[in-house]
Design an enzyme around this catalytic site. Structure first.
Site, PDB file in Angstrom:
ATOM      1  N   CYS A   2       0.983 -55.044  42.205  1.00 38.78           N
ATOM      2  CA  CYS A   2       0.838 -53.773  41.500  1.00 38.78           C
ATOM      3  C   CYS A   2      -0.645 -53.464  41.303  1.00 38.78           C
ATOM      4  O   CYS A   2      -1.470 -54.370  41.262  1.00 38.78           O
ATOM      5  CB  CYS A   2       1.498 -53.746  40.131  1.00 38.78           C
ATOM      6  SG  CYS A   2       3.222 -54.210  40.127  1.00 38.78           S
ATOM      7  N   ARG A  27      -1.671 -53.214  46.952  1.00 38.21           N
ATOM      8  CA  ARG A  27      -1.189 -54.207  45.983  1.00 38.21           C
ATOM      9  C   ARG A  27       0.268 -53.978  45.589  1.00 38.21           C
ATOM     10  O   ARG A  27       0.860 -54.785  44.887  1.00 38.21           O
ATOM     11  CB  ARG A  27      -2.061 -54.147  44.727  1.00 38.21           C
ATOM     12  CG  ARG A  27      -3.474 -54.609  44.970  1.00 38.21           C
ATOM     13  CD  ARG A  27      -4.208 -54.691  43.661  1.00 38.21           C
ATOM     14  NE  ARG A  27      -3.627 -55.725  42.834  1.00 38.21           N
ATOM     15  CZ  ARG A  27      -4.154 -56.913  42.621  1.00 38.21           C
ATOM     16  NH1 ARG A  27      -5.294 -57.212  43.167  1.00 38.21           N
ATOM     17  NH2 ARG A  27      -3.573 -57.792  41.850  1.00 38.21           N
ATOM     18  N   TRP A  77       4.873 -52.794  42.590  1.00 40.88           N
ATOM     19  CA  TRP A  77       5.647 -53.709  43.434  1.00 40.88           C
ATOM     20  C   TRP A  77       6.710 -54.257  42.501  1.00 40.88           C
ATOM     21  O   TRP A  77       6.397 -55.008  41.573  1.00 40.88           O
ATOM     22  CB  TRP A  77       4.747 -54.827  43.966  1.00 40.88           C
ATOM     23  CG  TRP A  77       5.446 -55.756  44.905  1.00 40.88           C
ATOM     24  CD1 TRP A  77       5.559 -55.605  46.256  1.00 40.88           C
ATOM     25  CD2 TRP A  77       6.108 -56.993  44.584  1.00 40.88           C
ATOM     26  NE1 TRP A  77       6.261 -56.674  46.789  1.00 40.88           N
ATOM     27  CE2 TRP A  77       6.615 -57.538  45.789  1.00 40.88           C
ATOM     28  CE3 TRP A  77       6.339 -57.702  43.409  1.00 40.88           C
ATOM     29  CZ2 TRP A  77       7.314 -58.735  45.853  1.00 40.88           C
ATOM     30  CZ3 TRP A  77       7.049 -58.899  43.461  1.00 40.88           C
ATOM     31  CH2 TRP A  77       7.521 -59.398  44.680  1.00 40.88           C
ATOM     32  N   ASN A 103       0.885 -55.007  35.025  1.00 38.59           N
ATOM     33  CA  ASN A 103       1.080 -55.891  36.183  1.00 38.59           C
ATOM     34  C   ASN A 103       1.522 -57.251  35.660  1.00 38.59           C
ATOM     35  O   ASN A 103       1.041 -57.683  34.623  1.00 38.59           O
ATOM     36  CB  ASN A 103      -0.235 -56.133  36.929  1.00 38.59           C
ATOM     37  CG  ASN A 103      -0.701 -54.916  37.669  1.00 38.59           C
ATOM     38  OD1 ASN A 103       0.014 -53.929  37.762  1.00 38.59           O
ATOM     39  ND2 ASN A 103      -1.911 -54.999  38.192  1.00 38.59           N
ATOM     40  N   GLY A 104       2.346 -57.946  36.439  1.00 37.88           N
ATOM     41  CA  GLY A 104       2.743 -59.303  36.037  1.00 37.88           C
ATOM     42  C   GLY A 104       4.190 -59.331  35.588  1.00 37.88           C
ATOM     43  O   GLY A 104       4.969 -58.410  35.840  1.00 37.88           O
ATOM     44  N   GLU A 486       0.696 -70.014  61.215  1.00 40.02           N
ATOM     45  CA  GLU A 486       0.068 -68.736  60.880  1.00 40.02           C
ATOM     46  C   GLU A 486       0.497 -67.643  61.861  1.00 40.02           C
ATOM     47  O   GLU A 486       0.782 -66.516  61.457  1.00 40.02           O
ATOM     48  CB  GLU A 486      -1.466 -68.902  60.875  1.00 40.02           C
ATOM     49  CG  GLU A 486      -2.259 -67.655  60.580  1.00 40.02           C
ATOM     50  CD  GLU A 486      -1.969 -67.018  59.221  1.00 40.02           C
ATOM     51  OE1 GLU A 486      -1.229 -67.598  58.420  1.00 40.02           O
ATOM     52  OE2 GLU A 486      -2.494 -65.908  58.995  1.00 40.02           O
ATOM     53  N   LYS A 490       2.357 -64.242  60.703  1.00 38.99           N
ATOM     54  CA  LYS A 490       1.739 -62.945  61.011  1.00 38.99           C
ATOM     55  C   LYS A 490       2.763 -62.044  61.673  1.00 38.99           C
ATOM     56  O   LYS A 490       2.931 -60.894  61.300  1.00 38.99           O
ATOM     57  CB  LYS A 490       0.574 -63.203  61.950  1.00 38.99           C
ATOM     58  CG  LYS A 490      -0.744 -62.604  61.796  1.00 38.99           C
ATOM     59  CD  LYS A 490      -1.559 -62.635  60.570  1.00 38.99           C
ATOM     60  CE  LYS A 490      -0.922 -62.761  59.250  1.00 38.99           C
ATOM     61  NZ  LYS A 490      -1.707 -63.425  58.232  1.00 38.99           N
ATOM     62  N   GLU A 493       5.783 -61.087  59.237  1.00 44.58           N
ATOM     63  CA  GLU A 493       5.510 -60.260  58.049  1.00 44.58           C
ATOM     64  C   GLU A 493       5.225 -58.816  58.396  1.00 44.58           C
ATOM     65  O   GLU A 493       5.518 -57.934  57.600  1.00 44.58           O
ATOM     66  CB  GLU A 493       4.415 -60.872  57.156  1.00 44.58           C
ATOM     67  CG  GLU A 493       2.990 -60.734  57.633  1.00 44.58           C
ATOM     68  CD  GLU A 493       1.977 -61.246  56.605  1.00 44.58           C
ATOM     69  OE1 GLU A 493       0.972 -61.838  57.018  1.00 44.58           O
ATOM     70  OE2 GLU A 493       2.185 -61.042  55.396  1.00 44.58           O
ATOM     71  N   HIS A 509      15.406 -81.801  67.813  1.00 42.45           N
ATOM     72  CA  HIS A 509      16.180 -82.397  66.711  1.00 42.45           C
ATOM     73  C   HIS A 509      17.031 -81.342  66.001  1.00 42.45           C
ATOM     74  O   HIS A 509      17.393 -81.522  64.848  1.00 42.45           O
ATOM     75  CB  HIS A 509      15.243 -83.104  65.733  1.00 42.45           C
ATOM     76  CG  HIS A 509      14.536 -84.264  66.366  1.00 42.45           C
ATOM     77  ND1 HIS A 509      15.165 -85.449  66.655  1.00 42.45           N
ATOM     78  CD2 HIS A 509      13.268 -84.381  66.826  1.00 42.45           C
ATOM     79  CE1 HIS A 509      14.310 -86.270  67.252  1.00 42.45           C
ATOM     80  NE2 HIS A 509      13.152 -85.649  67.364  1.00 42.45           N
ATOM     81  N   LYS A 608      -0.370 -57.409  48.421  1.00 35.59           N
ATOM     82  CA  LYS A 608      -1.516 -58.195  48.850  1.00 35.59           C
ATOM     83  C   LYS A 608      -1.700 -59.472  48.039  1.00 35.59           C
ATOM     84  O   LYS A 608      -1.951 -60.525  48.588  1.00 35.59           O
ATOM     85  CB  LYS A 608      -2.779 -57.329  48.787  1.00 35.59           C
ATOM     86  CG  LYS A 608      -4.047 -58.021  49.272  1.00 35.59           C
ATOM     87  CD  LYS A 608      -4.004 -58.316  50.750  1.00 35.59           C
ATOM     88  CE  LYS A 608      -5.245 -59.013  51.242  1.00 35.59           C
ATOM     89  NZ  LYS A 608      -5.017 -59.620  52.584  1.00 35.59           N
TER      90      LYS A 608
END
Ligand code: AGP
Length: 613
Positions: A2, A27, A77, A103-104, A486, A490, A493, A509, A608
């Protein structure tokens, strides 16, 4: 997570708030809202809209529809309650006396809500922020309409993390703010005062910012700010200069921030190397980590989330191999709920671009409590993790706006290589000649990254094939496996294609049962002693119908007989290949996302920085 903005000055607040929210949209972007106080009518107007900020901009004529010079805004968010106009911030007490953005997560919001319901309050949304707003309203009334006391009571009564900005009807020329474990900064310039959860929102106006400490309260007036501790005593604070320039946080002609940030990697890698290499030697003076301090460590824990964790996965191989030091890498979200065997002989390295990731911050604090020494590898100056750590290595990535990290990952890798070299020297595992060699390689990495970027056409074309796939597997061994983690993140997402990274030897396996005609398997092959083994694993998937993308070292390994498409990277020291391999993997993810017409910089459901657990 947020974005929060606030403005109080002599200009119209609406357009300034929306401009700030635009800078912070990365954000959180499922809904947004602003509140502006109109001193002619004595009323505060709140406008909210579901969806991207654009909806709010259209609804308010870019903020001009709201009249007034004091206001707060939020881009969300969702945590509690679906994305909707009702759940969007700002939230308001029923009598309009208290208006807040937050936020939070208020962890004990259910208990607080039950208390307020008993006191006769009612609720219109599903959010913890509405509970926070009404809790402040409750204390405000109980303690003689004093905003500082109301916020102090709020601080004592709530659990969780928050950055909250509040407007009180009786104090129309003021904004109040407080925070705990969620960032919030304040800038004062030209008779105006700006509030934001992140630097880019106010960089245009000032580079000198004040950081509100945990559980401190700020009172903003036009052109000024005062800070109070939790005992309601006035406290002195100095501003901190942000060195990023405002343009660094703009797209600069690129279609997406992600591509701009990918292309900035030669520079940020060079800047990060130069920041800790002096006269040809690794120099940690800025971090405060002396050789004597480093000598005492017997083990290393590396902690991070997402891509930062993936940097740690590479660093584990590099530190073990180079410095011969027992090293572990841990997901921050798991670390804090285990019983890690750390003590005063442990160095805990916390990696974080934002420096605000809740789990990483908690892991850092827990490590300190257990007696470990902490080193933060952080990009954002003055962030919570940077401030709490014993030592800080600042990466020189500059502002990273795209939700998918690229340049921060690359600069974090450099920080880890430098730490590995330093430890190897101190422990007498390598000599000066090897140090020279390794530093020479680090210095040559930016040009090698540049050459990969200049030769990106093949990857761009191959991306159209990848865009048609529903499953992709990335496989490799050792450092090649670590960088696959990574590459896979990438891709998934930003392109929403399911992908997995597997240690190549582990495929048989279980996971190999997922390989069928047309499944894409990307193999990373850069390590001499592992090359043939990974080729064998690729062949195993090929004989079950897989299409093979091979990423390997130009002129060194031949995999054309196995791969359907090959990407070459230049040669470097085997320890540093992740820095080169990651570039085509980033480009692949970018072009797949772009070719699918997706929002590359703001992938769905993400934000973010993750300042909640
Ligand atoms: C990666 O592209 C993601 N944005 C994410 O995994 C990120 O690396 C993670 O959330 C950690 O963030 P931090 O570096 O700010 O702590």
């Amino acid at each position: 997570m947020c974005g929060i903005v606030g403005y109080i000055g002599n200009k119209q607040a609406g357009p300034i708030l929306l401009e700030g929210l635009h800078k912070l949209e990365y954000r959180g972007y499922d809904s947004a809202g602003i509140a502006v106080y109109d001193d002619k009518t004595g009323k505060t107007e709140i406008v909210k809209a579901k969806g991207r900020l654009k909806s709010l901009m259209d609804k308010t004529n870019d903020g001009k529809a709201l009249i007034g010079t004091c206001g707060i805004g939020h881009t969300r968010w969702a945590t509690h309650g679906e994305p909707s106009e009702t759940n969007a911030h700002p939230h308001c007490s029923d009598d309009g006396v208290v208006i807040a953005v937050h936020n939070g997560i208020i962890e004990n919001y259910a208990e607080l809500k039950a208390k307020l319901l008993k006191k006769g309050y009612s609720f219109y949304s599903q959010t913890d922020t509405e509970v926070a707003t009404k809790l402040i309203r409750y204390y405000y009334e109980k303690y003689n309409n004093d905003p500082i006391v109301a916020l102090e009571r709020f601080i004592f009564r709530t659990r969780g993390s928050y950055a909250i900005a509040v407007m009180f009807k009786d104090y129309p020329d003021e904004i109040y703010a407080t925070r705990k474990d969620s960032p919030m900064i304040i800038g004062v310039s030209d008779g105006a005062t700006y509030l934001a959860s992140d630097v880019p929102a106010i960089l245009k106006y000032t580079r000198n910012v004040y950081y509100i400490g945990d559980r401190e309260i700020a009172r903003l007036v036009a052109g000024g700010v005062e800070f109070f501790n939790v005992d309601k005593e006035l406290i002195e604070k100095s501003s901190v200069e942000i060195k990023w320039d405002a343009e660094a946080a703009e797209k600069g002609g690129y279609e997406h921030f992600m591509m701009k940030e990918i292309c900035e990697q030669p520079k940020v890698v060079a800047d990060t190397v130069n920041s800790a290499v002096s006269k040809g030697r690794v120099d940690f003076t800025e971090t405060g980590l002396t050789d004597d301090v480093l000598k005492k460590f017997e083990q290393i824990y590396i902690v991070g989330c997402g891509s930062a964790y993936h940097v740690g996965a590479v660093a584990l191989y590099v530190i073990e191999k180079l410095a011969k030091m027992p090293t572990r890498v841990e997901l921050a979200s798991e670390f804090r709920y285990r019983t890690p065997l750390i003590n005063e002989k442990t160095l805990v390295i916390v990696i974080s671009q934002s420096g605000e990731t809740a789990d990483s911050l908690a892991a850092l604090r827990e490590s300190k409590e257990m007696g470990a020494t902490t080193l933060a590898i952080v990009n954002v100056v003055g962030s919570s993790i940077a401030r709490d750590a014993d030592h800080v290595f600042y990466t020189k990535a500059g502002p990273e706006i795209s939700v998918a990290t690229t340049k921060a990952y690359s600069s974090q890798l450099i920080a880890c290589y430098l730490i590995a070299i330093k430890l190897a020297l101190i422990r007498g595992v390598i000599d000066k000649t090897r140090e020279d060699q390794l530093i020479g390689e680090l210095i040559s990495l930016p040009d090698k990254i540049k050459s990969i970027l200049e030769d990106e056409n093949g990857v761009q074309q191959f991306a159209t094939t990848v865009a048609t796939k529903s499953d992709v597997f990335f496989i490799g061994r050792g450092i090649d496996y670590a960088v696959c983690l990574e590459g896979s993140l990438k891709l998934k997402e930003i392109s929403y294609i399911h992908s997995e990274a597997y240690a190549a030897g582990e495929l048989k396996h279980g996971t190999i049962s997922l390989i069928e005609e047309g499944t894409l398997v990307a193999g990373v092959l850069t390590q001499d002693e592992l090359f043939e083994k990974t080729v064998s694993n690729l062949v195993e998937t090929k004989s079950r119908g897989a299409i093979i993308l091979g990423i390997t070292v130009k002129g060194k390994f031949g995999i054309e007989a196995t791969s359907d498409f090959t990407v070459y990277i230049p040669e470097t020291d085997p320890l540093f290949y992740a820095s080169l391999v990651v570039i085509p993997l980033q480009l692949l993810a970018y072009y797949v996302s772009a070719s699918k017409g997706l929002d590359v910089d703001k992938p769905r459901n993400l934000a973010k920085s993750v300042t909640v657990e």
